[in-house]
Design a protein around this motif. Structure first.
Motif, PDB file in Angstrom:
ATOM      1  N   CYS A  64       0.818  -1.220   0.000  1.00 20.74           N
ATOM      2  CA  CYS A  64       0.000   0.000   0.000  1.00 20.74           C
ATOM      3  C   CYS A  64       0.850   1.269   0.000  1.00 20.74           C
ATOM      4  O   CYS A  64       0.505   2.252  -0.665  1.00 20.74           O
ATOM      5  N   VAL A  65       1.969   1.261   0.729  1.00 16.34           N
ATOM      6  CA  VAL A  65       2.872   2.413   0.721  1.00 16.34           C
ATOM      7  C   VAL A  65       3.454   2.611  -0.677  1.00 16.34           C
ATOM      8  O   VAL A  65       3.536   3.738  -1.173  1.00 16.34           O
ATOM      9  N   ALA A  66       3.851   1.522  -1.333  1.00 13.09           N
ATOM     10  CA  ALA A  66       4.365   1.624  -2.707  1.00 13.09           C
ATOM     11  C   ALA A  66       3.285   2.176  -3.627  1.00 13.09           C
ATOM     12  O   ALA A  66       3.567   3.018  -4.496  1.00 13.09           O
ATOM     13  N   TYR A  67       2.049   1.730  -3.432  1.00  8.22           N
ATOM     14  CA  TYR A  67       0.942   2.249  -4.232  1.00  8.22           C
ATOM     15  C   TYR A  67       0.768   3.757  -4.000  1.00  8.22           C
ATOM     16  O   TYR A  67       0.623   4.528  -4.947  1.00  8.22           O
ATOM     17  N   GLY A  68       0.814   4.169  -2.741  1.00  9.62           N
ATOM     18  CA  GLY A  68       0.673   5.590  -2.411  1.00  9.62           C
ATOM     19  C   GLY A  68       1.776   6.435  -3.027  1.00  9.62           C
ATOM     20  O   GLY A  68       1.525   7.520  -3.550  1.00  9.62           O
TER      21      GLY A  68
ATOM     22  N   ARG B 223       8.951   5.064 -10.946  1.00 11.00           N
ATOM     23  CA  ARG B 223       9.482   3.799 -11.465  1.00 11.00           C
ATOM     24  C   ARG B 223       9.831   2.848 -10.322  1.00 11.00           C
ATOM     25  O   ARG B 223       9.468   1.664 -10.357  1.00 11.00           O
ATOM     26  N   ASP B 224      10.515   3.356  -9.296  1.00 11.00           N
ATOM     27  CA  ASP B 224      10.872   2.505  -8.158  1.00 11.00           C
ATOM     28  C   ASP B 224       9.625   2.017  -7.418  1.00 11.00           C
ATOM     29  O   ASP B 224       9.549   0.853  -7.021  1.00 11.00           O
ATOM     30  N   ALA B 225       8.660   2.899  -7.249  1.00 11.88           N
ATOM     31  CA  ALA B 225       7.422   2.507  -6.563  1.00 11.88           C
ATOM     32  C   ALA B 225       6.670   1.458  -7.374  1.00 11.88           C
ATOM     33  O   ALA B 225       6.118   0.510  -6.808  1.00 11.88           O
ATOM     34  N   SER B 226       6.645   1.606  -8.700  1.00 11.67           N
ATOM     35  CA  SER B 226       5.925   0.614  -9.513  1.00 11.67           C
ATOM     36  C   SER B 226       6.631  -0.738  -9.477  1.00 11.67           C
ATOM     37  O   SER B 226       5.972  -1.782  -9.490  1.00 11.67           O
TER      38      SER B 226
END
Length: 168
Positions: free
Chosen positions: A75-79, A112-115
């Motif tokens: 969820c943090v990566a999504y945010g 890019r890193d979050a995706s």
């Protein structure tokens, strides 16, 4: 030293995929059913994803009380991804520095890193098409399978359109 080869799948995914019984670890700790609370404060977008995905994972039996941290990472990566994409939508992917030289937005690397993080964590929970394709979920009484219902509907409409096939 790290383990080599593919990561072992959780028992629930193996069972849903129809794996042979001798390939399922009988000594795996039991899953503690229930819905976890996020272990850290989440941004608005991350909390909205938590509230959206947690009931879906719980209904399919793919999440337990012990999965809160892994789900929070997802969820943090999504945010972060939503925030970075929002900045790039407003500011553009290419920015001009003080000397007038075009530069890639720093939000591009963040997105890019979050995706990448998002994709990795999504596959842990069976949330990607490739990770979901190996699952075989048993039918639940009273719940129609959407693919089977779609195919049946297509067959019925084809029969009405084409008429009887026996040459009558």
């Amino acid at each position: 030293m790290a383990k080599r080869g593919r990561k072992p799948a959780p028992n629930i995914l193996k069972i849903q995929a129809g794996v042979r019984r001798d390939r399922i670890n009988p000594d795996t700790p039991p899953v503690i059913p229930g819905l976890a609370e996020p272990p850290v404060p989440l941004s608005a977008a991350a909390r909205a994803e938590w509230d959206r995905i947690l009931p879906l994972l719980n209904e399919s039996g793919l999440v337990s009380l012990t999965d809160g941290v892994a789900l929070a990472i997802y969820c943090v990566a999504y945010g972060r991804w939503v925030e970075a994409e929002g900045h790039m939508t407003r500011e553009g992917r290419v920015l001009t520095d003080a000397k007038g030289v075009p530069r890639v937005s720093p939000w591009f690397k963040i997105a890019r890193d979050a995706s990448d993080d998002l994709r990795r964590m999504a596959s842990e929970f069976g949330l990607t098409p490739s990770s979901r394709s190996s699952l075989r979920v048993p039918k639940q009484p009273g719940k129609p399978n959407s693919l089977e219902a779609f195919i049946e509907g297509c067959n019925r409409s084809r029969k009405r359109r084409d008429g009887p096939k026996d040459g009558a």
